[in-house]
Design an enzyme around this catalytic site. Structure first.
Site, short mmCIF file in Angstrom:
data_model
loop_
_atom_site.label_atom_id
_atom_site.label_comp_id
_atom_site.label_asym_id
_atom_site.label_seq_id
_atom_site.Cartn_x
_atom_site.Cartn_y
_atom_site.Cartn_z
N SER A 135 -9.41 -51.96 -4.12
CA SER A 135 -8.99 -53.26 -4.61
C SER A 135 -8.58 -54.09 -3.40
O SER A 135 -7.72 -53.66 -2.62
CB SER A 135 -7.82 -53.07 -5.57
OG SER A 135 -7.28 -54.31 -5.97
N LYS A 161 -13.39 -54.26 -5.62
CA LYS A 161 -12.77 -55.20 -6.55
C LYS A 161 -12.07 -56.26 -5.73
O LYS A 161 -11.32 -55.92 -4.81
CB LYS A 161 -11.79 -54.43 -7.44
CG LYS A 161 -10.69 -55.24 -8.11
CD LYS A 161 -10.00 -54.41 -9.17
CE LYS A 161 -8.51 -54.60 -9.18
NZ LYS A 161 -7.84 -53.78 -10.21
N LYS A 163 -9.53 -59.61 -5.81
CA LYS A 163 -8.57 -60.37 -6.60
C LYS A 163 -8.98 -61.83 -6.58
O LYS A 163 -9.37 -62.35 -5.52
CB LYS A 163 -7.17 -60.22 -5.98
CG LYS A 163 -6.63 -58.80 -6.03
CD LYS A 163 -6.28 -58.40 -7.46
CE LYS A 163 -5.53 -57.08 -7.50
NZ LYS A 163 -5.14 -56.73 -8.90
N ASP A 188 -10.66 -59.18 -10.34
CA ASP A 188 -9.45 -59.01 -11.14
C ASP A 188 -8.61 -60.29 -11.02
O ASP A 188 -8.21 -60.67 -9.92
CB ASP A 188 -8.64 -57.81 -10.62
CG ASP A 188 -7.41 -57.49 -11.47
OD1 ASP A 188 -7.14 -58.22 -12.44
OD2 ASP A 188 -6.73 -56.49 -11.16
N GLU A 213 -11.66 -58.45 -14.74
CA GLU A 213 -10.46 -57.80 -15.25
C GLU A 213 -9.37 -58.82 -15.56
O GLU A 213 -9.07 -59.69 -14.74
CB GLU A 213 -9.98 -56.81 -14.17
CG GLU A 213 -8.82 -55.93 -14.57
CD GLU A 213 -8.45 -54.93 -13.46
OE1 GLU A 213 -9.26 -54.70 -12.54
OE2 GLU A 213 -7.33 -54.39 -13.52
N ASP A 238 -6.40 -54.89 -18.55
CA ASP A 238 -5.42 -54.10 -17.80
C ASP A 238 -4.05 -54.40 -18.41
O ASP A 238 -3.60 -53.69 -19.33
CB ASP A 238 -5.51 -54.51 -16.30
CG ASP A 238 -4.42 -53.94 -15.41
OD1 ASP A 238 -3.52 -53.25 -15.92
OD2 ASP A 238 -4.43 -54.18 -14.18
N LYS A 262 -3.85 -47.25 -16.56
CA LYS A 262 -2.91 -46.85 -15.52
C LYS A 262 -1.82 -46.03 -16.17
O LYS A 262 -1.16 -46.53 -17.10
CB LYS A 262 -2.25 -48.08 -14.88
CG LYS A 262 -3.20 -49.01 -14.18
CD LYS A 262 -2.46 -50.19 -13.56
CE LYS A 262 -3.47 -51.15 -12.96
NZ LYS A 262 -2.85 -52.36 -12.39
N GLY A 290 -4.52 -48.55 -10.46
CA GLY A 290 -3.43 -48.06 -9.63
C GLY A 290 -2.37 -49.12 -9.46
O GLY A 290 -2.56 -50.29 -9.83
O1 OSB Z 1 -3.95 -55.50 -11.45
O2 OSB Z 1 -4.85 -53.70 -10.89
C1 OSB Z 1 -3.97 -54.54 -10.73
C2 OSB Z 1 -1.88 -53.63 -7.69
C3 OSB Z 1 -0.61 -54.01 -8.13
C4 OSB Z 1 -0.48 -54.58 -9.36
C5 OSB Z 1 -1.59 -54.78 -10.17
C6 OSB Z 1 -2.85 -54.38 -9.74
C7 OSB Z 1 -2.99 -53.83 -8.47
C8 OSB Z 1 -4.27 -53.47 -7.88
C9 OSB Z 1 -4.31 -52.41 -6.82
O3 OSB Z 1 -5.31 -54.03 -8.14
C10 OSB Z 1 -4.49 -51.06 -7.38
C11 OSB Z 1 -4.30 -49.97 -6.35
O4 OSB Z 1 -5.05 -49.96 -5.37
O5 OSB Z 1 -3.42 -49.11 -6.51
MG MG Z 2 -5.59 -55.31 -12.75
#
Ligand code: OSB
Ligand code: MG
Length: 370
Positions: A135, A161, A163, A188, A213, A238, A262, A290
């Protein structure tokens, strides 16, 4: 399993580089590492909260309060046949999924160690390796983003992924696709859009994304059901999914076609497995998300992602994606083919680096049965 003692540690660990989502930029990770002793066997879990209520309403302080004052008294001095019972025994507490997760995971680790199994095997996992994705946070420039992605692809990560948020979306995805026309790619939004942005989101359809996402509100299921028919790209939920009932509602309504599970968000491994089972019975793919977990929670994520319905590469990356040094002796590592080995056990299959964890621990409290 007779629960003798529980310890909470407030852990602060620096990140290698900042991680930015639509709700802000983080430079370090605040989390709670939980240890439970039962029948003389110790187990480890993680309560993957943050310093503030950004991703979810829980924080280090709310989770500590709920664990200390409500959940730990429900568990200490109690007996359990199996870790699968633990979530149900905490049912009097509504919500507070992350606080439940840290305690519940530690009992899966205890039970697995007692049985001489891995947590993955105890959960019913079937894969020896999981496919790892990465991510990538919001960057200051597209060039910085491209350079980061190039580095992750060189390491072998199997899906990327990125953001997104308004102002950092269609043009950014276009630039990534221009450079890598065929890599498995997804975005995401962390709830940064509203239904009024549907046409903008539909512009992403041309980039052959695996999914988008959580485009809409963190507590919405219904409006996603109005958005999905307007997009060709599958929606993955999510933030909106906290229980098997939410997952069922989202699938019945057509709010999404994929779910990111998660353990922290849903209250631990048994709930994660229940959502997995529900999706699998309907042929709906899931993957493991995660929350920048340290090695303890990361190892639990690897274990749950070995279940057969986790058919898509998730966000479970190697320890060195986020940390210069992790709290476990052998960091979680990426194989050259972009997979991560599922430890054969016993338990979560990783050993805590005690001196290092002690250095990162800013508060510690132990609770013993009378
Ligand atoms: O939305 O998936 C998410 C990290 C912190 C809070 C929300 C998210 C995330 C990530 C990273 O996308 C996930 C990871 O690499 O642990
Ligand atoms: Mg997410």
């Amino acid at each position: 399993m007779f629960i003798e003692r529980i310890e909470l540690r407030y852990v602060q660990i620096p990140l290698k580089s900042h991680f930015e989502t639509s709700f802000g930029r983080a430079f370090g990770r605040d989390t709670i590492v939980t240890t439970v002793w039962a029948d003389g066997v110790e187990g480890w879990g993680e309560t993957p909260v943050e310093d503030g209520p950004w991703y979810c309403p829980e924080t280090v302080e709310t989770a500590w309060h709920v664990q200390r004052d409500f959940l730990i008294p429900m568990l200490l001095g109690q007996r359990f046949e199996t870790a699968a019972e633990v979530f149900g025994r905490m049912a009097l507490v509504r919500g507070h999924a992350m606080a439940k997760c840290g305690l519940e995971q530690a009992l899966w680790d205890v039970e697995a160690r007692q049985r001489g199994l891995s947590v993955a095997a105890l959960l019913g996992g079937t894969r020896p390796r999981i496919e790892s994705g990465v991510s990538v946070g919001i960057q200051d420039t597209v060039d910085e983003l491209l350079a980061l992605i190039e580095g992750y692809l060189a390491q072998g990560y199997r899906r990327v992924k990125i953001k997104i948020k308004p102002g950092w979306d269609v043009d950014v995805v276009r630039a990534v696709r221009a450079r890598w026309p065929t890599i498995p790619l997804m975005v995401d939004a962390n709830s940064a859009y509203t239904l009024a942005d549907a046409d903008r989101l539909a512009e992403l359809d041309e980039f052959d994304l695996m999914m988008i996402e959580q485009p809409l509100a963190y507590d919405d299921i219904y409006e996603h059901s109005l958005l999905q028919p307007r997009l060709r790209t599958p929606i993955c939920l999510d933030e909106s999914i906290h229980t098997p009932a939410h997952a069922r509602a989202a699938l019945e309504l057509g709010s999404c076609r994929i779910i990111n599970i998660k353990p922290g968000r849903v209250g631990g491994l048994s709930q994660a497995r229940a959502i997995h089972d529900l999706c699998r019975a309907r042929g709906v793919p899931v993957w493991c998300g995660g929350l920048l977990e340290v090695g303890v929670g990361r190892a639990h994520n690897v274990a749950i992602a070995s279940l057969p319905g986790y058919t898509l590469p998730g966000d479970v990356s190697a320890s060195d994606r986020y940390f210069e040094r992790d709290v476990i002796v052998q960091p979680i590592a990426l194989n050259a083919d972009g997979t991560i080995d599922v430890p054969a056990g016993p338990g979560i299959g990783v050993a805590v680096d005690h001196p290092f964890l002690d250095r990162l621990t800013v508060r510690r409290e132990t609770f013993a049965s009378a």
